[in-house]
Scaffold this motif. Structure first.
Motif, mmCIF file in Angstrom:
data_model
loop_
_atom_site.group_PDB
_atom_site.id
_atom_site.type_symbol
_atom_site.label_atom_id
_atom_site.label_comp_id
_atom_site.label_asym_id
_atom_site.label_seq_id
_atom_site.Cartn_x
_atom_site.Cartn_y
_atom_site.Cartn_z
ATOM 1 N N GLY A 28 0.789 -1.221 0.000
ATOM 2 C CA GLY A 28 0.000 0.000 0.000
ATOM 3 C C GLY A 28 0.825 1.276 0.000
ATOM 4 N N GLU A 29 2.137 1.155 -0.007
ATOM 5 C CA GLU A 29 3.023 2.324 -0.073
ATOM 6 C C GLU A 29 3.923 2.213 -1.294
ATOM 7 O OE1 GLU A 29 4.623 4.235 3.567
ATOM 8 O OE2 GLU A 29 4.444 2.195 4.341
ATOM 9 N N ILE A 30 4.566 3.307 -1.631
ATOM 10 C CA ILE A 30 5.549 3.320 -2.709
ATOM 11 C C ILE A 30 6.939 3.301 -2.087
ATOM 12 C CG2 ILE A 30 6.520 4.683 -4.621
ATOM 13 C CD1 ILE A 30 3.822 3.452 -5.283
ATOM 14 N N VAL A 31 7.827 2.496 -2.654
ATOM 15 C CA VAL A 31 9.242 2.516 -2.307
ATOM 16 C C VAL A 31 9.974 3.106 -3.509
ATOM 17 C CG1 VAL A 31 11.300 1.140 -1.825
ATOM 18 C CG2 VAL A 31 9.119 0.563 -0.727
ATOM 19 N N THR A 32 10.700 4.197 -3.269
ATOM 20 C CA THR A 32 11.465 4.851 -4.326
ATOM 21 C C THR A 32 12.920 4.437 -4.207
ATOM 22 O OG1 THR A 32 9.963 6.769 -4.253
ATOM 23 C CG2 THR A 32 12.056 7.056 -5.404
ATOM 24 N N THR A 33 13.460 3.930 -5.307
ATOM 25 C CA THR A 33 14.871 3.567 -5.376
ATOM 26 C C THR A 33 15.607 4.651 -6.137
ATOM 27 O OG1 THR A 33 14.376 1.201 -5.356
ATOM 28 C CG2 THR A 33 16.543 1.850 -6.189
#
Length: 159
Positions: A28-33
């Motif tokens: 439910g969240e975004i992980v930014t790389t």
């Protein structure tokens, strides 16, 4: 097999900068790389493992203890090609969003004096492979050549 996204970036035109490598939905969240590219791939020498290892220890310590971003940090670590590092943050970010954080972190590394956190046989599997002097030098170089006056083309991958 299909190429993974990071192998589709044109490394012949890639320059030092801060790039969003990918965004992944996780629970439910975004992980930014982020691709924190410190040297120009295939153009200039890569970083040696000793200075990259010192940068890793100092950056990870700084980031995990950061008042605002610390709780959002998932990972900081070197690229296998030794031209930069990856930063994974919980949240949906652009490259420009973390420029102040990267300036603050690389200033911390440039100015760091003393024992490198975690550089002991108890805490690290290769504690002797550290070069603080070169880590400080490379942090200052990245600040002066990229971060202090970062251009828009150093925030988005080249075509």
């Amino acid at each position: 097999m299909e190429k993974i996204t990071s192998f589709t970036i044109n490394h012949l035109s890639l320059q030092p900068g801060i790039y969003v490598s990918r965004k992944d939905p996780v629970g439910g969240e975004i992980v930014t790389t982020f691709d924190i590219r410190m040297t120009s791939p295939n153009e200039e020498p890569v970083m040696n493992t000793a200075e990259l290892h010192a940068i890793e220890h100092l950056a990870a310590t700084f980031l995990r203890n950061h008042r605002e971003f610390g709780p959002r940090v998932l990972y900081w670590g070197p690229m296998g090609c030794r031209t930069g590092n990856y930063l994974l943050l919980r949240g949906d970010y652009s490259s420009a969003d973390i420029v102040p954080l990267m300036r603050e972190m690389f200033e911390f590394i440039r100015d760091y004096e003393g024992e490198i956190p975690g550089a002991s046989p108890r805490d690290c599997g290769n504690y002797l492979d550290m070069n603080l002097g070169m880590a400080r030098y490379l942090a200052g170089k990245f600040l002066n050549e990229v971060l202090y006056d970062i251009k828009p083309d150093r925030l988005v991958y080249p075509e």
